[in-house]
Design an enzyme around this catalytic site. Structure first.
Site, PDB file in Angstrom:
ATOM      1  N   TYR A  46      10.067 -12.539  34.651  1.00 26.45           N
ATOM      2  CA  TYR A  46       9.373 -13.627  33.960  1.00 26.45           C
ATOM      3  C   TYR A  46      10.338 -14.778  33.671  1.00 26.45           C
ATOM      4  CZ  TYR A  46       7.012 -16.443  30.489  1.00 26.45           C
ATOM      5  OH  TYR A  46       6.460 -17.514  29.830  1.00 26.45           O
TER       6      TYR A  46
ATOM      7  N   SER B 270     -24.873 -50.241  39.841  1.00 28.34           N
ATOM      8  CA  SER B 270     -23.694 -51.103  39.761  1.00 28.34           C
ATOM      9  C   SER B 270     -23.872 -52.063  38.593  1.00 28.34           C
ATOM     10  CB  SER B 270     -23.551 -51.886  41.066  1.00 28.34           C
ATOM     11  OG  SER B 270     -22.805 -53.067  40.837  1.00 28.34           O
TER      12      SER B 270
ATOM     13  N   THR C  35     -20.191 -35.554  66.943  1.00 29.47           N
ATOM     14  CA  THR C  35     -18.763 -35.233  67.006  1.00 29.47           C
ATOM     15  C   THR C  35     -18.066 -36.583  66.979  1.00 29.47           C
ATOM     16  OG1 THR C  35     -18.619 -35.316  69.420  1.00 29.47           O
ATOM     17  CG2 THR C  35     -19.151 -33.166  68.452  1.00 29.47           C
ATOM     18  N   HIS C  36     -16.895 -36.654  66.388  1.00 30.55           N
ATOM     19  CA  HIS C  36     -16.169 -37.929  66.213  1.00 30.55           C
ATOM     20  C   HIS C  36     -17.019 -38.963  65.468  1.00 30.55           C
ATOM     21  CE1 HIS C  36     -13.402 -36.453  69.441  1.00 30.55           C
ATOM     22  NE2 HIS C  36     -14.538 -35.958  69.919  1.00 30.55           N
TER      23      HIS C  36
ATOM     24  N   SER D 177       2.323 -23.802  23.959  1.00 33.93           N
ATOM     25  CA  SER D 177       1.242 -23.746  24.946  1.00 33.93           C
ATOM     26  C   SER D 177      -0.101 -23.540  24.254  1.00 33.93           C
ATOM     27  CB  SER D 177       1.499 -22.621  25.962  1.00 33.93           C
ATOM     28  OG  SER D 177       1.663 -21.384  25.296  1.00 33.93           O
TER      29      SER D 177
ATOM     30  N   ASN E  37     -25.772 -45.934  43.874  1.00 36.44           N
ATOM     31  CA  ASN E  37     -24.534 -45.358  44.414  1.00 36.44           C
ATOM     32  C   ASN E  37     -24.493 -43.832  44.328  1.00 36.44           C
ATOM     33  OD1 ASN E  37     -23.522 -47.950  44.952  1.00 36.44           O
ATOM     34  ND2 ASN E  37     -22.722 -48.125  42.860  1.00 36.44           N
TER      35      ASN E  37
ATOM     36  N   ASN F 140       5.152 -11.079  28.016  1.00 36.91           N
ATOM     37  CA  ASN F 140       5.187 -11.260  29.474  1.00 36.91           C
ATOM     38  C   ASN F 140       4.064 -10.491  30.173  1.00 36.91           C
ATOM     39  OD1 ASN F 140       7.432 -12.645  28.780  1.00 36.91           O
ATOM     40  ND2 ASN F 140       8.907 -11.196  29.656  1.00 36.91           N
TER      41      ASN F 140
ATOM     42  N   GLN G 240       4.772 -20.556  32.254  1.00 35.60           N
ATOM     43  CA  GLN G 240       3.782 -21.035  31.288  1.00 35.60           C
ATOM     44  C   GLN G 240       3.019 -22.234  31.853  1.00 35.60           C
ATOM     45  OE1 GLN G 240       4.708 -21.032  26.996  1.00 35.60           O
ATOM     46  NE2 GLN G 240       4.665 -23.259  27.124  1.00 35.60           N
TER      47      GLN G 240
HETATM   48  N1  ARG Z   1       3.225 -18.695  26.465  1.00 33.34           N
HETATM   49  C1  ARG Z   1       3.901 -17.894  27.436  1.00 33.34           C
HETATM   50  C2  ARG Z   1       3.327 -18.161  28.826  1.00 33.34           C
HETATM   51  O1  ARG Z   1       2.290 -18.718  28.889  1.00 33.34           O
HETATM   52  C3  ARG Z   1       3.698 -16.463  27.125  1.00 33.34           C
HETATM   53  C4  ARG Z   1       4.831 -15.590  27.549  1.00 33.34           C
HETATM   54  C5  ARG Z   1       6.055 -15.945  26.793  1.00 33.34           C
HETATM   55  N2  ARG Z   1       7.111 -15.035  27.012  1.00 33.34           N
HETATM   56  C6  ARG Z   1       8.327 -15.302  26.610  1.00 33.34           C
HETATM   57  N3  ARG Z   1       9.229 -14.414  26.867  1.00 33.34           N
HETATM   58  N4  ARG Z   1       8.645 -16.424  26.043  1.00 33.34           N
HETATM   59  O2  ARG Z   1       3.915 -17.834  29.828  1.00 33.34           O
END
Ligand code: ARG
Length: 457
Positions: free
Chosen positions: A317, A277, A155-156, A23, A285, A110, A322
């Site tokens: 969790y 355009s 209205t409408h 992530s 526009n 978490n 994520q």
């Molecule tokens: N990257 C994870 C999220 O955004 C963080 C928490 C991850 N926790 C875990 N037990 N893998 O949710």
């Protein structure tokens, strides 16, 4: 690369899985919040004697250095380290050695990610509230400038009754007020500290959650550790508030699109806020307004995505959570840019008040006034409505409008109609006499403006 959690593993993670589960590509934007939370957490650990004070100090110093490296674009984020939490922790350990390994005491990712999100959302929500206030102020200025300008009310999408342009625009000030109140209400529940819930069950170590809450400016501490790491209501509340707010912006945008057509001819948006355009040289526009309208749908999608994400999750969790971030970030960014661009565009809109009042005079827009005139003379409203309908039909077949009928013509519809009817057929008189609370009379609109001046002071 060895993972911070790899103790019980004998084999390494597949590259495919690393790419799939990471992530860091999007949660890196939480680095400020992550570091702010970690600094306070480390101080708390030191104060409580859970880790030596000098280790806590080393951690804080290390984190501050990492913050300036990230800020300066000198930090190398690694996909193998999954997310922002592990990227920063690994960098800290590399930087300060064994003391860095103590930061993650009495904490889990978490509760850490929930903390980061709440800190992030607190800022975004405060930002939205203040942008909305600016937008209201800008709108109010326009209302004051055009206080007595008359436009056809609809209205409408059919001409209904004449109203003041300022009254119409104040309707948006009212909507933005509700938006502000909604965000402020959500902020109250966003502003709760989840840190200290740890993985889900709390900790055996003597942490001080109240200290952390106070240092990070949280209103209170979450009451149930399982809920603290399971909960994404605050994300959903923000997304709901954002959806409603964008719905309002989108309706205003839609009116601008409609009003700027040659058919309506009620506004002109400046060159700076319109586009041309590539094939039709005559075109100008309203793309900015259209895009505000268009982007709104995406944010509804984000709300539904997170609602759906959460609906089947057992406590507490789950990694699914994520996926809340791409949706949330997209929505928050969209809201921010739409609010900013709408506020900037508003002063660039020229209101064609001459055309508006001319249009308001057409279309029998004072028919209701005629019916109410008859009511004043003792005619029951249903009969008055019927009589007025006949007058309108007469106008349509004879190509006249209400104000151009002579007294003889009018009298033929009802013995109650006399010479004193004419003010009732005049749009500007019509507007002036709608003095009921919240109505379109200039006196009422002035009151509304005064009220908002006070609220926005
Ligand atoms: N990257 C994870 C999220 O955004 C963080 C928490 C991850 N926790 C875990 N037990 N893998 O949710």
């Amino acid at each position: 690369m060895k993972k911070p959690w790899a103790g019980r593993f004998t084999d390494t993670t597949s590259e495919l899985v690393e790419a799939f589960t990471e992530s860091i590509s999007y949660d890196r934007r939480l680095w400020r919040q992550d570091i702010a939370g970690s600094i306070v957490h480390a101080r708390m650990l030191g104060r409580q004697g859970i880790i030596p004070k000098k280790d806590a100090e080393a951690i804080v110093k290390g984190l501050e250095e990492i913050a300036s490296e990230i800020g300066a674009g000198r930090f190398r984020f690694s996909t193998a380290l999954e997310d922002i939490h592990m990227n920063i922790e690994a960098a800290l350990i590399k930087k300060i050695g064994p003391a860095g390994k103590k930061l993650h005491t009495a904490r889990s990712r978490n509760d850490q990610v929930a903390l980061d999100l709440r800190l992030y959302l607190r800022e975004e929500t405060e930002g939205a509230i203040s942008s909305l206030r600016n937008l209201q102020r800008t709108m109010l200025k326009i209302c004051e400038r055009h206080l007595e300008a008359i436009m056809p009310g609809y209205t409408h999408t059919q001409r209904a009754q004449p109203v003041l342009l300022s009254h119409h625009l104040l309707a948006y000030v009212e909507m933005f007020q509700r938006d502000r109140e909604r965000f402020a209400d959500a902020l109250d529940r966003i502003n709760v500290l989840p840190l200290g819930a740890c993985a889900l069950a709390g900790t055996t170590l003597p942490i001080d959650r109240a200290y952390v809450a106070k240092a990070l400016g949280f209103r209170r501490v979450s009451g149930n550790s399982i809920d603290a790491v399971s909960d994404r209501d605050y994300v959903l509340e923000f997304l709901s508030c954002a959806s409603l707010c964008l719905m309002h912006l989108s309706r205003l945008a839609e009116e601008f699109v409609l009003w700027s057509t040659e058919e309506f001819g009620m506004i002109e948006i400046s060159d700076r806020f319109t586009t041309g355009s590539s094939i039709m040289p005559q075109k100008k526009n309203p793309d900015v307004a259209e895009l505000i309208r268009g982007k709104t749908g995406k944010v509804y999608g984000n709300l539904i995505a997170v609602l759906t994400l959460m609906k089947g999750l057992p406590l507490s969790y789950n990694r699914d959570m994520q996926e809340d971030k791409p949706s949330l970030f997209e929505a928050a960014d969209t809201l921010k840019s739409c609010l900013a661009v709408m506020e900037a565009m508003l002063p660039e809109v020229r209101f064609n008040t001459g055309r508006m009042s001319a249009t308001a005079e057409k279309g029998y827009s004072t028919a209701t006034d005629l019916a109410e005139y008859l009511v004043r003379k003792g005619v029951p409203f249903r009969e008055a409505h019927e009589i007025t309908g006949k007058v309108v039909l007469y106008c349509i077949t004879h190509g006249k409008n209400l104000l151009s009928l002579d007294l003889k013509e009018l009298e033929s519809f009802s013995p109650f109609i006399a010479k004193d009817v004419y003010p009732f057929l005049d749009p500007s008189q019509s507007v002036k006499s709608r003095r009921s609370y919240g109505g379109t009379a200039p006196s009422e609109v002035r009151r509304q403006i005064r009220q908002y001046r006070k609220i926005l002071a």
